[in-house]
Design a protein around this motif. Structure first.
Motif, PDB file in Angstrom:
ATOM      1  N   TYR A 133       0.888  -1.136  -0.032  1.00  0.00           N
ATOM      2  CA  TYR A 133       0.099  -0.084  -0.021  1.00  0.00           C
ATOM      3  C   TYR A 133       0.812   1.246   0.112  1.00  0.00           C
ATOM      4  CZ  TYR A 133       0.693  -0.095   5.108  1.00  0.00           C
ATOM      5  OH  TYR A 133       1.748  -0.253   6.353  1.00  0.00           O
ATOM      6  N   ASP A 165       1.535   4.989   1.850  1.00  0.00           N
ATOM      7  CA  ASP A 165       1.222   5.815   3.037  1.00  0.00           C
ATOM      8  C   ASP A 165       2.180   7.005   3.236  1.00  0.00           C
ATOM      9  OD1 ASP A 165       0.293   6.278   5.672  1.00  0.00           O
ATOM     10  OD2 ASP A 165       2.099   5.120   6.646  1.00  0.00           O
ATOM     11  N   GLN A 170       5.098   7.371   0.591  1.00  0.00           N
ATOM     12  CA  GLN A 170       5.659   6.296   0.918  1.00  0.00           C
ATOM     13  C   GLN A 170       4.929   4.947   0.281  1.00  0.00           C
ATOM     14  OE1 GLN A 170       9.036   6.362   2.010  1.00  0.00           O
ATOM     15  NE2 GLN A 170       9.001   8.439   1.704  1.00  0.00           N
ATOM     16  N   MET A 171       6.043   3.988  -0.416  1.00  0.00           N
ATOM     17  CA  MET A 171       5.266   2.770  -0.890  1.00  0.00           C
ATOM     18  C   MET A 171       5.810   1.782   0.280  1.00  0.00           C
ATOM     19  SD  MET A 171       5.804   3.334  -4.948  1.00  0.00           S
ATOM     20  CE  MET A 171       7.545   3.280  -4.808  1.00  0.00           C
ATOM     21  N   ILE A 172       5.005   1.033   0.572  1.00  0.00           N
ATOM     22  CA  ILE A 172       5.085  -0.053   1.489  1.00  0.00           C
ATOM     23  C   ILE A 172       5.311  -1.339   0.553  1.00  0.00           C
ATOM     24  CG2 ILE A 172       4.893  -0.951   3.643  1.00  0.00           C
ATOM     25  CD1 ILE A 172       4.954   1.935   3.846  1.00  0.00           C
ATOM     26  N   PHE A 173       6.310  -1.899   0.722  1.00  0.00           N
ATOM     27  CA  PHE A 173       6.553  -3.199   0.259  1.00  0.00           C
ATOM     28  C   PHE A 173       7.063  -4.469   1.119  1.00  0.00           C
ATOM     29  CE2 PHE A 173       7.725  -0.547  -3.097  1.00  0.00           C
ATOM     30  CZ  PHE A 173       6.968  -0.916  -4.211  1.00  0.00           C
ATOM     31  N   MET A 174       6.840  -5.566   0.794  1.00  0.00           N
ATOM     32  CA  MET A 174       6.853  -6.735   1.610  1.00  0.00           C
ATOM     33  C   MET A 174       8.111  -7.602   1.174  1.00  0.00           C
ATOM     34  SD  MET A 174       4.833  -9.834   3.582  1.00  0.00           S
ATOM     35  CE  MET A 174       4.296 -10.402   1.904  1.00  0.00           C
ATOM     36  N   GLU A 182       9.517  -9.102   5.606  1.00  0.00           N
ATOM     37  CA  GLU A 182      10.121  -7.892   6.199  1.00  0.00           C
ATOM     38  C   GLU A 182       9.528  -6.701   5.438  1.00  0.00           C
ATOM     39  OE1 GLU A 182      14.105  -5.078   6.909  1.00  0.00           O
ATOM     40  OE2 GLU A 182      14.269  -7.230   6.730  1.00  0.00           O
ATOM     41  N   GLN A 183       9.093  -5.706   6.226  1.00  0.00           N
ATOM     42  CA  GLN A 183       8.358  -4.657   5.567  1.00  0.00           C
ATOM     43  C   GLN A 183       9.182  -3.505   5.276  1.00  0.00           C
ATOM     44  OE1 GLN A 183       4.543  -3.623   6.794  1.00  0.00           O
ATOM     45  NE2 GLN A 183       3.537  -5.872   6.327  1.00  0.00           N
ATOM     46  N   ILE A 184       9.299  -2.701   4.149  1.00  0.00           N
ATOM     47  CA  ILE A 184      10.142  -1.748   4.000  1.00  0.00           C
ATOM     48  C   ILE A 184       9.428  -0.734   3.248  1.00  0.00           C
ATOM     49  CG2 ILE A 184      12.371  -3.224   3.772  1.00  0.00           C
ATOM     50  CD1 ILE A 184      12.470  -2.196   0.794  1.00  0.00           C
ATOM     51  N   GLN A 185       9.922   0.703   3.521  1.00  0.00           N
ATOM     52  CA  GLN A 185       9.371   1.824   2.970  1.00  0.00           C
ATOM     53  C   GLN A 185      10.259   2.443   1.667  1.00  0.00           C
ATOM     54  OE1 GLN A 185       8.500   5.019   5.394  1.00  0.00           O
ATOM     55  NE2 GLN A 185       6.953   3.743   6.705  1.00  0.00           N
TER      56      GLN A 185
END
Length: 187
Positions: free
Chosen positions: A76, A78, A81-85, A91-94
């Motif tokens: 998604y 936010d 910033q794009m949130i990736f897994m 682990e989630q990163i921005q």
């Protein structure tokens, strides 16, 4: 990092030059009638996006940086910033939305992309080569217009404008090449 000769540089290589990381975009090998051969290389700074044209002789040594490619799934957006897994470690990163540039509208929910890392820093993101999109609006089909090789403008469901063949109508799903941002085929 391994050192390579100037004549071994190929498009797509990532080099450390003058204290910065550069991607070789275009490489022309030149052998003039007078003097030694050299490679004319167009470089793009991976951090700032600036471009540089540089000549490397075959005896010049350049450091080739190795980037780690990781498959990341888009979750998604936010606050810009794009949130990736990470698909392996979960682990989630921005990542900054500017990382994708003008290809950002082609990013779809749940899409897996390849993110290139240098250490812990994300430098580049690559979308899949082809993405399926729906045509939101276009001109109606005119009978008999398919004889000539012509294209008409269309707006996709993500807001991007592309040129499509005259036989493609509104509401149809098409495959778009994300590198050239052009119509490829019907889905």
């Amino acid at each position: 990092m391994p050192k390579i000769n100037g004549n071994e540089i190929r498009p797509g290589y990532v080099l450390e030059h003058d204290g910065h990381l550069w991607a070789a975009v275009k490489v022309d090998h030149v052998k003039p009638g007078k003097g030694g051969a050299f490679a004319q290389v167009e470089l793009k700074n991976l951090r700032t996006g600036s471009k540089l044209n540089e000549r490397f002789r075959s005896e010049d040594k350049v450091e080739r940086a190795s980037l780690e490619n990781r498959d990341m799934q888009f979750l998604y957006v936010d606050d810009g910033q794009m949130i990736f897994m990470d698909t392996e470690s979960y682990e989630q990163i921005q990542l900054d939305a500017e990382l994708l540039g003008d290809r950002r509208p082609f990013l779809q929910d749940g899409m897996t992309i390849v993110v290139e890392f240098f250490g812990d820093e994300a430098l580049n993101a690559r979308l899949p080569a082809k993405v399926i999109c729906e045509i939101a609006e276009t001109e109606p089909v005119v009978k008999g217009q398919t004889a000539a090789k012509s294209f008409k403008p269309a707006v996709l469901d993500n807001g991007v404008r592309v040129a499509v063949p005259p036989f493609v109508g509104q509401g149809e799903r098409i495959v778009v090449n994300t590198d050239t941002m052009e119509y490829s085929e019907r889905a």
